[in-house]
Design a protein around this motif. Structure first.
Motif, PDB file in Angstrom:
ATOM      1  N   PHE A   1       0.829  -1.200   0.000  1.00  0.00           N
ATOM      2  CA  PHE A   1       0.000   0.000   0.000  1.00  0.00           C
ATOM      3  C   PHE A   1       0.864   1.250   0.000  1.00  0.00           C
ATOM      4  N   SER A   2       0.334   2.314  -0.573  1.00  0.00           N
ATOM      5  CA  SER A   2       0.925   3.636  -0.418  1.00  0.00           C
ATOM      6  C   SER A   2      -0.166   4.534   0.162  1.00  0.00           C
ATOM      7  N   PHE A   3       0.171   5.292   1.173  1.00  0.00           N
ATOM      8  CA  PHE A   3      -0.750   6.263   1.755  1.00  0.00           C
ATOM      9  C   PHE A   3       0.001   7.574   1.912  1.00  0.00           C
ATOM     10  N   PRO A   4      -0.623   8.700   1.601  1.00  0.00           N
ATOM     11  CA  PRO A   4       0.078   9.964   1.777  1.00  0.00           C
ATOM     12  C   PRO A   4       0.377  10.222   3.258  1.00  0.00           C
ATOM     13  N   ASN A   5       1.582  10.654   3.532  1.00  0.00           N
ATOM     14  CA  ASN A   5       1.993  11.050   4.886  1.00  0.00           C
ATOM     15  C   ASN A   5       1.875   9.949   5.933  1.00  0.00           C
ATOM     16  N   ALA A   6       2.109   8.716   5.561  1.00  0.00           N
ATOM     17  CA  ALA A   6       2.077   7.617   6.541  1.00  0.00           C
ATOM     18  C   ALA A   6       3.259   7.799   7.500  1.00  0.00           C
ATOM     19  N   PRO A   7       3.045   7.623   8.796  1.00  0.00           N
ATOM     20  CA  PRO A   7       4.148   7.799   9.749  1.00  0.00           C
ATOM     21  C   PRO A   7       5.187   6.691   9.603  1.00  0.00           C
ATOM     22  N   GLU A   8       6.418   6.999  10.012  1.00  0.00           N
ATOM     23  CA  GLU A   8       7.476   6.002   9.976  1.00  0.00           C
ATOM     24  C   GLU A   8       7.211   4.893  10.974  1.00  0.00           C
ATOM     25  N   ARG A   9       7.731   3.721  10.679  1.00  0.00           N
ATOM     26  CA  ARG A   9       7.599   2.563  11.562  1.00  0.00           C
ATOM     27  C   ARG A   9       8.707   2.612  12.604  1.00  0.00           C
ATOM     28  N   PRO A  10       8.342   2.607  13.900  1.00  0.00           N
ATOM     29  CA  PRO A  10       9.406   2.553  14.915  1.00  0.00           C
ATOM     30  C   PRO A  10      10.068   1.176  14.883  1.00  0.00           C
ATOM     31  N   SER A  11      11.397   1.151  14.885  1.00  0.00           N
ATOM     32  CA  SER A  11      12.089  -0.116  14.770  1.00  0.00           C
ATOM     33  C   SER A  11      13.166  -0.313  15.819  1.00  0.00           C
ATOM     34  N   TYR A  12      13.940   0.688  16.060  1.00  0.00           N
ATOM     35  CA  TYR A  12      15.073   0.531  16.960  1.00  0.00           C
ATOM     36  C   TYR A  12      14.980   1.523  18.090  1.00  0.00           C
TER      37      TYR A  12
END
Length: 127
Positions: A57-68
């Motif tokens: 999927f692509s969504f405008p302005n999707a927040p980043e995924r927290p990873s580390y």
């Protein structure tokens, strides 16, 4: 009750870049591609040889995924492969950074990690 995983859904930041990665680098087959104007979003259905799927999927302005450090939720997506070293070389040939191959201390199987264009952790697992 449950039979298998049908699909995993991934939200990307750059649709064309991620589409190229999953189709050209990882070799997944396109089932369907749809643009949903009301959501300003693409939905790309991709298939692995065993029939399991990834929805991109692509969504405008999707927040980043927290990873580390690792956040709660889905930790990574693992793909079964016949030969980790061969797949690792293929990915590195496309300019991807791939971690050294390790051995699962419980199963004795070889595995490694790399990331998609948005940093989503992906695993290659032999067997």
């Amino acid at each position: 009750m449950l039979k298998r995983i049908h699909h995993a859904a991934i939200i990307c930041s750059d649709y064309e870049r991620s589409k190229r990665f999953y189709t050209e680098v990882l070799g997944l087959a396109v089932i369907a591609e749809n643009y949903r104007a009301a959501r300003q979003s693409y939905k790309l259905d991709l298939q692995l040889p065993d029939g399991s799927q990834i929805e991109l999927f692509s969504f405008p302005n999707a927040p980043e995924r927290p990873s580390y450090p690792e956040a709660r939720g889905l930790r990574h997506l693992a793909f079964a492969v016949d030969d980790v070293e061969t797949c690792k070389a293929h990915l590195e040939g496309h300019g991807l950074a791939v971690e050294p191959v390790r051995v699962d201390e419980h199963t004795g199987r070889r595995f490694t990690f790399f990331a998609d264009p948005d940093g989503l952790p992906l695993e290659l697992y032999e067997g």
